[in-house]
Design a protein around this motif. Sequence first.
Motif, PDB file in Angstrom:
ATOM      1  N   GLU A   1      19.160  -4.743  -1.423  1.00 31.64           N
ATOM      2  CA  GLU A   1      18.112  -4.769  -2.437  1.00 31.64           C
ATOM      3  C   GLU A   1      17.608  -6.185  -2.686  1.00 31.64           C
ATOM      4  OE1 GLU A   1      19.749  -2.896  -5.846  1.00 31.64           O
ATOM      5  OE2 GLU A   1      19.570  -0.859  -5.031  1.00 31.64           O
ATOM      6  N   GLU A   2      18.517  -7.140  -2.728  1.00 30.40           N
ATOM      7  CA  GLU A   2      18.115  -8.524  -2.969  1.00 30.40           C
ATOM      8  C   GLU A   2      17.286  -9.067  -1.812  1.00 30.40           C
ATOM      9  OE1 GLU A   2      17.513 -12.321  -4.366  1.00 30.40           O
ATOM     10  OE2 GLU A   2      18.048 -10.458  -5.408  1.00 30.40           O
ATOM     11  N   LEU A   3      17.692  -8.779  -0.580  1.00 32.63           N
ATOM     12  CA  LEU A   3      16.939  -9.261   0.577  1.00 32.63           C
ATOM     13  C   LEU A   3      15.576  -8.571   0.671  1.00 32.63           C
ATOM     14  CD1 LEU A   3      19.827  -9.522   3.200  1.00 32.63           C
ATOM     15  CD2 LEU A   3      18.466 -11.422   2.279  1.00 32.63           C
ATOM     16  N   THR A   4      15.524  -7.314   0.317  1.00 29.20           N
ATOM     17  CA  THR A   4      14.237  -6.598   0.329  1.00 29.20           C
ATOM     18  C   THR A   4      13.288  -7.210  -0.692  1.00 29.20           C
ATOM     19  OG1 THR A   4      15.307  -4.541   1.028  1.00 29.20           O
ATOM     20  CG2 THR A   4      13.125  -4.357   0.029  1.00 29.20           C
ATOM     21  N   ARG A   5      13.830  -7.554  -1.865  1.00 30.48           N
ATOM     22  CA  ARG A   5      13.009  -8.217  -2.880  1.00 30.48           C
ATOM     23  C   ARG A   5      12.450  -9.533  -2.336  1.00 30.48           C
ATOM     24  NH1 ARG A   5      13.614 -12.250  -6.099  1.00 30.48           N
ATOM     25  NH2 ARG A   5      15.821 -12.519  -5.648  1.00 30.48           N
ATOM     26  N   GLN A   6      13.293 -10.307  -1.672  1.00 29.60           N
ATOM     27  CA  GLN A   6      12.842 -11.576  -1.107  1.00 29.60           C
ATOM     28  C   GLN A   6      11.786 -11.353  -0.016  1.00 29.60           C
ATOM     29  OE1 GLN A   6      16.151 -13.992   0.211  1.00 29.60           O
ATOM     30  NE2 GLN A   6      17.354 -13.558  -1.629  1.00 29.60           N
ATOM     31  N   LEU A   7      11.965 -10.296   0.772  1.00 24.46           N
ATOM     32  CA  LEU A   7      11.008  -9.984   1.835  1.00 24.46           C
ATOM     33  C   LEU A   7       9.626  -9.691   1.249  1.00 24.46           C
ATOM     34  CD1 LEU A   7      10.670  -9.420   4.903  1.00 24.46           C
ATOM     35  CD2 LEU A   7      11.233  -7.032   4.404  1.00 24.46           C
ATOM     36  N   ILE A   8       9.604  -8.929   0.174  1.00 29.28           N
ATOM     37  CA  ILE A   8       8.330  -8.586  -0.476  1.00 29.28           C
ATOM     38  C   ILE A   8       7.700  -9.836  -1.086  1.00 29.28           C
ATOM     39  CG2 ILE A   8       7.289  -7.263  -2.347  1.00 29.28           C
ATOM     40  CD1 ILE A   8       9.489  -5.142  -1.853  1.00 29.28           C
ATOM     41  N   GLU A   9       8.498 -10.614  -1.812  1.00 33.57           N
ATOM     42  CA  GLU A   9       7.981 -11.813  -2.462  1.00 33.57           C
ATOM     43  C   GLU A   9       7.401 -12.801  -1.455  1.00 33.57           C
ATOM     44  OE1 GLU A   9      11.120 -13.461  -4.741  1.00 33.57           O
ATOM     45  OE2 GLU A   9      10.941 -12.014  -6.370  1.00 33.57           O
ATOM     46  N   THR A  10       8.042 -12.912  -0.325  1.00 27.34           N
ATOM     47  CA  THR A  10       7.600 -13.862   0.691  1.00 27.34           C
ATOM     48  C   THR A  10       6.202 -13.538   1.198  1.00 27.34           C
ATOM     49  OG1 THR A  10       9.890 -14.260   1.374  1.00 27.34           O
ATOM     50  CG2 THR A  10       8.171 -14.823   2.967  1.00 27.34           C
ATOM     51  N   ASN A  11       5.827 -12.269   1.169  1.00 28.86           N
ATOM     52  CA  ASN A  11       4.556 -11.842   1.767  1.00 28.86           C
ATOM     53  C   ASN A  11       3.511 -11.408   0.739  1.00 28.86           C
ATOM     54  OD1 ASN A  11       4.989 -11.764   4.885  1.00 28.86           O
ATOM     55  ND2 ASN A  11       6.889 -10.955   4.000  1.00 28.86           N
ATOM     56  N   VAL A  12       3.702 -11.816  -0.508  1.00 35.10           N
ATOM     57  CA  VAL A  12       2.706 -11.497  -1.542  1.00 35.10           C
ATOM     58  C   VAL A  12       1.337 -12.061  -1.171  1.00 35.10           C
ATOM     59  CG1 VAL A  12       2.011 -12.100  -3.890  1.00 35.10           C
ATOM     60  CG2 VAL A  12       4.279 -11.150  -3.471  1.00 35.10           C
ATOM     61  N   ALA A  13       1.294 -13.260  -0.619  1.00 37.38           N
ATOM     62  CA  ALA A  13       0.011 -13.873  -0.263  1.00 37.38           C
ATOM     63  C   ALA A  13      -0.740 -13.044   0.770  1.00 37.38           C
ATOM     64  CB  ALA A  13       0.229 -15.290   0.255  1.00 37.38           C
ATOM     65  N   VAL A  14      -0.017 -12.384   1.649  1.00 42.22           N
ATOM     66  CA  VAL A  14      -0.664 -11.526   2.645  1.00 42.22           C
ATOM     67  C   VAL A  14      -1.374 -10.363   1.959  1.00 42.22           C
ATOM     68  CG1 VAL A  14      -0.261  -9.995   4.618  1.00 42.22           C
ATOM     69  CG2 VAL A  14       0.997 -12.151   4.429  1.00 42.22           C
ATOM     70  N   ALA A  15      -0.688  -9.740   1.005  1.00 42.11           N
ATOM     71  CA  ALA A  15      -1.285  -8.616   0.288  1.00 42.11           C
ATOM     72  C   ALA A  15      -2.524  -9.054  -0.487  1.00 42.11           C
ATOM     73  CB  ALA A  15      -0.263  -7.990  -0.659  1.00 42.11           C
ATOM     74  N   ARG A  16      -2.440 -10.193  -1.154  1.00 45.15           N
ATOM     75  CA  ARG A  16      -3.588 -10.673  -1.928  1.00 45.15           C
ATOM     76  C   ARG A  16      -4.755 -11.043  -1.022  1.00 45.15           C
ATOM     77  NH1 ARG A  16       0.066 -14.021  -6.264  1.00 45.15           N
ATOM     78  NH2 ARG A  16       0.241 -12.351  -7.796  1.00 45.15           N
ATOM     79  N   SER A  17      -4.455 -11.594   0.138  1.00 45.28           N
ATOM     80  CA  SER A  17      -5.507 -11.931   1.083  1.00 45.28           C
ATOM     81  C   SER A  17      -6.221 -10.672   1.575  1.00 45.28           C
ATOM     82  CB  SER A  17      -4.919 -12.690   2.270  1.00 45.28           C
ATOM     83  OG  SER A  17      -5.901 -12.921   3.261  1.00 45.28           O
ATOM     84  N   MET A  18      -5.473  -9.617   1.825  1.00 43.10           N
ATOM     85  CA  MET A  18      -6.082  -8.355   2.256  1.00 43.10           C
ATOM     86  C   MET A  18      -6.936  -7.759   1.149  1.00 43.10           C
ATOM     87  SD  MET A  18      -3.012  -6.573   4.443  1.00 43.10           S
ATOM     88  CE  MET A  18      -4.063  -5.167   4.847  1.00 43.10           C
ATOM     89  N   ALA A  19      -6.468  -7.862  -0.092  1.00 43.03           N
ATOM     90  CA  ALA A  19      -7.252  -7.342  -1.221  1.00 43.03           C
ATOM     91  C   ALA A  19      -8.571  -8.088  -1.354  1.00 43.03           C
ATOM     92  CB  ALA A  19      -6.447  -7.450  -2.513  1.00 43.03           C
ATOM     93  N   SER A  20      -8.557  -9.403  -1.098  1.00 44.29           N
ATOM     94  CA  SER A  20      -9.767 -10.207  -1.277  1.00 44.29           C
ATOM     95  C   SER A  20     -10.868  -9.814  -0.304  1.00 44.29           C
ATOM     96  CB  SER A  20      -9.436 -11.692  -1.112  1.00 44.29           C
ATOM     97  OG  SER A  20      -9.110 -11.994   0.233  1.00 44.29           O
ATOM     98  N   ARG A  21     -10.508  -9.190   0.810  1.00 48.55           N
ATOM     99  CA  ARG A  21     -11.528  -8.767   1.773  1.00 48.55           C
ATOM    100  C   ARG A  21     -12.386  -7.624   1.234  1.00 48.55           C
ATOM    101  NH1 ARG A  21      -7.646  -8.497   7.194  1.00 48.55           N
ATOM    102  NH2 ARG A  21      -6.841 -10.639   7.039  1.00 48.55           N
ATOM    103  N   TYR A  22     -11.905  -6.960   0.197  1.00 54.03           N
ATOM    104  CA  TYR A  22     -12.630  -5.820  -0.368  1.00 54.03           C
ATOM    105  C   TYR A  22     -13.322  -6.189  -1.681  1.00 54.03           C
ATOM    106  CZ  TYR A  22     -10.116  -2.877   2.975  1.00 54.03           C
ATOM    107  OH  TYR A  22      -9.624  -2.312   4.121  1.00 54.03           O
ATOM    108  N   ARG A  23     -13.411  -7.465  -1.989  1.00 53.08           N
ATOM    109  CA  ARG A  23     -14.054  -7.859  -3.252  1.00 53.08           C
ATOM    110  C   ARG A  23     -15.550  -7.561  -3.193  1.00 53.08           C
ATOM    111  NH1 ARG A  23     -12.947 -13.376  -1.639  1.00 53.08           N
ATOM    112  NH2 ARG A  23     -11.599 -13.634  -3.460  1.00 53.08           N
TER     113      ARG A  23
END
Length: 275
Positions: free
Chosen positions: A47-69
Amino acid sequence: MSIAPALHSERTPVQSVAQPLEGKARARRTDAIVCDLRGVHRQADTEELTRQLIETNVAVARSMASRYRNRGIDLDDLEQVALLGLTKAGQRFDPGAGHDFLSFAVPTIRGELRRHFRDSGWMVRPPRRIQDLQTRIAAAQEELEPRLGRSPRPSELAAHLGEQTSDVVEALAADGCFTPTSLDARVADGSSSLGDLLGDEDRALAQAEAKVMLAPLMRALSARDRRIVRLRYFQEQTQQEIADSVGLTQAQVSRVLTRILTDLRAGLVERPPAA
């Protein structure tokens, strides 16, 4: 809209990010976490490593969202949807399958964004095939623009997607359905709004047109039939009142009115008014 906690910890992954990592550093960090995930056995460590995996790639998710602005949905909402997709990808990812995490996460995030647009983003809803094709066109444009060095033409999009050019043009024309022009928008001279220029229903015009079309048909009726029509539809008398006036029973008046209306309808079909 808020994201449910991805793991059974006191904080969600998207709440605990400090500094987003740059591309190469993020990729190295992601690979290291995936490698660690393959070797852990305790649920708490997973669970802790999965949390770190998600946190590490937050910028990727936000970048994908920005393409639909600028498509009718607030960027904050789009980022929440993208982060939800990232969280789902982190929870479902199987490190033992040998796949790259982002190869698994990106389609999941994109799917969440497209679903959100399909279900919530349309103010005027075109056919479903147009909605789906617009989403595919958006992805194709992102892929073709760097390759061509310009915006792709409809014919190039159609060839890339295996669709008819006419269908691509129709989908591109419907792009404004996300945010249709407001009726309060000012027109070119600035003195009127778009809504001011929309016409209202002209009942007088409709009545005049009906009179022109019905006049020759009415003249073809017998005197008694014209009288019955006048009493019923102009003086608004009941069938019984008409019956008393013309010397018929109420049932006979009902049958006469049915016949007259049938003849008038047939006459309108057979004899359209002259231009």
